[in-house]
Enzyme design. Structure first.
Site, PDB file in Angstrom:
ATOM      1  N   GLY A   1       0.870  -1.178   0.000  1.00  0.00           N
ATOM      2  CA  GLY A   1       0.000   0.000   0.000  1.00  0.00           C
ATOM      3  C   GLY A   1       0.898   1.215   0.000  1.00  0.00           C
ATOM      4  O   GLY A   1       2.130   1.075   0.024  1.00  0.00           O
TER       5      GLY A   1
ATOM      6  N   LYS B   1       5.119  12.113  -2.201  1.00  0.00           N
ATOM      7  CA  LYS B   1       5.974  10.968  -1.869  1.00  0.00           C
ATOM      8  C   LYS B   1       6.967  11.390  -0.791  1.00  0.00           C
ATOM      9  O   LYS B   1       7.612  12.444  -0.916  1.00  0.00           O
ATOM     10  CB  LYS B   1       6.721  10.526  -3.142  1.00  0.00           C
TER      11      LYS B   1
ATOM     12  N   ASP C   1       2.924  -4.221  -8.172  1.00  0.00           N
ATOM     13  CA  ASP C   1       2.496  -3.015  -7.450  1.00  0.00           C
ATOM     14  C   ASP C   1       3.140  -1.761  -8.049  1.00  0.00           C
ATOM     15  O   ASP C   1       2.753  -0.647  -7.702  1.00  0.00           O
ATOM     16  CB  ASP C   1       2.822  -3.115  -5.950  1.00  0.00           C
TER      17      ASP C   1
END
Ligand code: AMP
Ligand code: MG
Length: 486
Positions: A90, A113, A252
Site C-alpha cells: 500500500g 511521496k 504493485d
C-alpha cells in the site's frame, strides 16, 4: 491558469469506499526548503504554482499543512514482488493528497511521496531522501521528453529531518502527478481479499475517468483489459527502444494506465548490454533489460487472473497473445525510426539486430552510437571521420551495409540525418549524470535542475549546457550501485 488554492478539487478515488484507502494526514518534516518546481509542467496542467507564495508551498510540500479542500489518503494495494504475492503493500510513504480537474476537463492526482508513515508502512519510516527524489524528479521529465508514458513530478523539497538509509541522509518530498495512481496491485488486492464486487466498481471507475471510449463497448471489461495490455506493450516497447531499465517491475509498480511508475533503481543503458541488470538487489536478474517485455506479460497475466471474475478466460488469453504482437510491432516501428529506415524491407530487422549485436560485442554506447549515426553520413564514414569509439573494422563493415540500405530511402542524406536527429536524443539522463546532479543539489546548487529540465524537455536539439552531458560515461563514471533502498 489557476492558483493552487483555486483549483477544482475532487476526491473520486476516496469515494470508492474505505476498503481501498485509509485517511491519513502527512507527518510534518522540519527545516524544509523548496528545491525546485517544474514550471513547464505546471503551465501544461494550468496551475500557477507560485501564486500561493513560497511559504505556503513549502508547508504543503513538507506536510506542515494541507489545503482545506484536500483529504489525503493512503491507497491500499498488494502485488507480486519478484514473483511472490505480498498482501501487505500500500502507500507506505506517499499519500494521494487530492485530485483536481483542470480547465481542459482532465482529472489529475497530487501524490506526495515521502510524506511520513501510513498504515501500510510496515515499520519503515515513510520517508524519501534527496538522492531518490532528485532521480525521480529528473527521470519523469526525461521520459516525458522522449515521449515515453510516465508519471510526472511538479515539485521537490528538502528538509533537515535525518533519514537512515545505508547512511544518514536528508529527507525530501516529491509532488508526483498522474491522471491516476491505480496499479495492477489494486485489482490483485481486491481479488485476493475476496472483494469481487469492488473489482467491478474499480474497473468501472477507471473506464469512466480514463478510458471513456470503452464505456459503451459490448464487453467493456474485456475491452478494458485489452486496453491495459496495449498501453503496457507500448510503454515497454519504448523502454526497449531507448534502453530504459526499470529495475523493479513488481505488479504493485505497474500503472493501470500504462505509465512508467515508481522510479527506483532505474537506469538507461550506457554500453549496450542486452542482459543488463540495473537493480543490485535483483540477484536472479528477473528484471534484466532483455526480460522486461516478458515480465510485462507475466504482470499482465497476474492482472488478468485478478480480473477473472469479470472477463472470460479466452478473452484474457487473447489479449495476452496480442500483447506480444503489439510490443514487437511497436518496438520495430520505434527502432526503424531510430535507424532512419523509411520504407520497409524484409532485411531491416536483421540489419538493426546485427548493429545491436555489434554494439554489445564491441562495448559501444547504445544511445550515443545512434546519435553519432544521426549526425554523420557516408561522407564521414568513407574516411572514417567518425567518433573514435566506433572506428572498428566490424562496425565499419556494418556501416557499408547500412549505407546501401539508406540509399534506397534518401536521395539526400541530410534528410535522413534530420529525421534521425528528431528521434535520437543528444542528451540522456545517464546514471552518473543524475548522480552529479544529486551532488549539486546536496550542495545547494538548485538551479542545475532548471538547466536539466530545459535539456530533457527537448533532448533532441543542442543546448547550452556542459559538454559531457551529451557524452557516454568514462570508465570510472560507470558502475554506480543502485538498489531498491531509497
Ligand atoms: P517500492 O519498492 O518503492 O515499490 O515499495 C514497496 C512497498 O514498500 C510499498 O508498499 C511502499 O509504499 C513501501 N515502502 C518503500 N519504502 C518505504 C519507506 N521508506 N517507508 C514506508 N514504506 C515504504
Ligand atoms: Mg512501489
Amino acid at each position: 491558469m489557476k492558483s493552487l488554492d483555486q483549483l477544482d478539487y475532487c476526491h473520486t478515488y476516496a469515494d470508492l469506499g474505505p476498503s481501498l484507502s485509509s485517511r491519513v494526514n502527512p507527518t510534518p518534516l522540519s527545516g524544509s526548503y523548496l528545491i525546485h518546481t517544474n514550471q513547464r509542467l505546471a503551465k501544461q496542467l494550468g496551475i500557477d504554482i507560485e501564486s500561493v507564495g513560497d511559504e505556503i508551498l513549502i508547508q504543503l510540500l513538507s506536510g506542515q499543512g494541507i489545503l482545506e479542500s484536500w483529504s489525503p489518503i493512503a491507497m491500499k494495494y498488494t502485488g507480486h514482488q519478484f514473483g511472490q504475492y505480498n498482501p501487505d503493500l500500500g502507500d507506505g510513504r506517499g499519500l494521494l493528497l487530492t485530485e483536481f480537474i483542470n480547465d481542459n476537463g482532465e482529472k489529475w492526482d497530487f501524490h506526495l511521496k515521502g510524506s511520513g508513515q501510513t498504515p501500510y508502512s510496515r515499520g519503515a519510516d515513510g520517508r524519501a531522501v534527496i538522492r531518490s527524489s532528485v532521480r525521480e524528479y529528473l527521470i519523469s521529465a526525461a521520459m516525458d521528453g522522449l515521449s515515453i508514458p510516465t508519471t510526472q513530478a511538479l515539485a521537490i523539497s528538502g528538509a533537515s529531518t535525518p533519514v537512515r538509509r545505508e547512511e544518514i541522509e536528508s529527507a525530501a518530498t516529491l509532488l508526483r502527478i498522474a491522471p491516476s495512481h491505480v496499479r495492477f496491485g489494486h485489482f490483485e488486492y481486491l481479488f485476493y481479499s475476496g472483494q469481487h464486487s469492488e473489482i467491478k466498481a474499480l474497473a468501472d471507475y477507471i473506464i469512466l475517468w480514463h478510458m471513456p471510449e470503452l464505456k459503451d463497448s459490448e464487453d467493456k471489461y474485456a475491452a478494458f483489459f485489452q486496453q491495459v495490455t496495449k498501453r503496457t506493450a507500448s510503454m515497454i516497447a519504448h523502454w526497449q527502444a531507448y534502453g530504459f531499465c526499470h529495475g523493479v517491475m513488481n505488479t504493485d509498480n505497474m500503472s493501470i494506465l500504462g505509465l512508467t511508475f515508481d522510479y527506483g533503481p532505474f537506469a538507461f543503458l550506457d554500453t549496450y548490454l542486452s542482459k543488463h541488470i540495473c537493480n543490485h538487489s535483483d540477484y536472479s536478474g528477473r528484471y534484466a533489460f532483455h526480460q522486461q517485455p516478458g515480465i510485462g506479460q507475466w504482470n499482465l497475466s497476474a492482472l488478468g487472473y485478478a480480473l477473472s471474475s469479470l472477463i472470460d478466460s479466452k478473452q484474457i488469453e487473447a489479449s495476452l497473445q496480442e500483447y506480444s504482437t503489439h510490443i514487437q510491432a511497436e518496438y520495430r516501428r520505434l527502432m526503424r525510426a531510430r535507424f532512419g529506415l523509411d520504407s520497409e524491407h524484409d532485411s531491416d530487422p536483421e540489419l538493426i539486430n546485427s548493429c545491436l549485436e555489434l554494439m554489445e560485442k564491441l562495448g559501444l554506447d547504445f544511445n550515443f552510437t545512434l546519435r553519432v549515426l544521426s549526425e554523420t553520413g557516408p561522407d564521414n564514414w568513407a574516411d572514417i571521420g567518425l567518433d573514435s569509439t566506433l572506428n572498428k573494422p566490424e562496425f565499419i563493415a556494418w556501416l557499408r551495409e547500412y549505407q546501401q540500405r539508406i540509399a534506397l530511402d534518401y536521395g539526400n542524406d541530410q534528410q535522413r540525418q534530420h529525421a534521425m536527429q528528431g528521434v535520437n536524443p543528444k542528451y540522456i539522463l545517464r546514471t552518473h549524470l543524475a548522480q552529479e546532479a544529486i551532488e549539486q543539489v546536496e550542495n545547494g546548487e538548485f538551479d542545475i535542475l532548471e538547466t536539466w529540465l530545459t535539456v530533457l524537455a527537448n533532448p533532441f536539439i543542442e543546448h547550452v549546457c556542459p559538454t559531457h552531458w551529451s557524452l557516454p560515461p568514462s570508465n570510472d563514471q560507470k558502475g554506480i550501485c543502485l538498489s531498491c533502498s531509497s
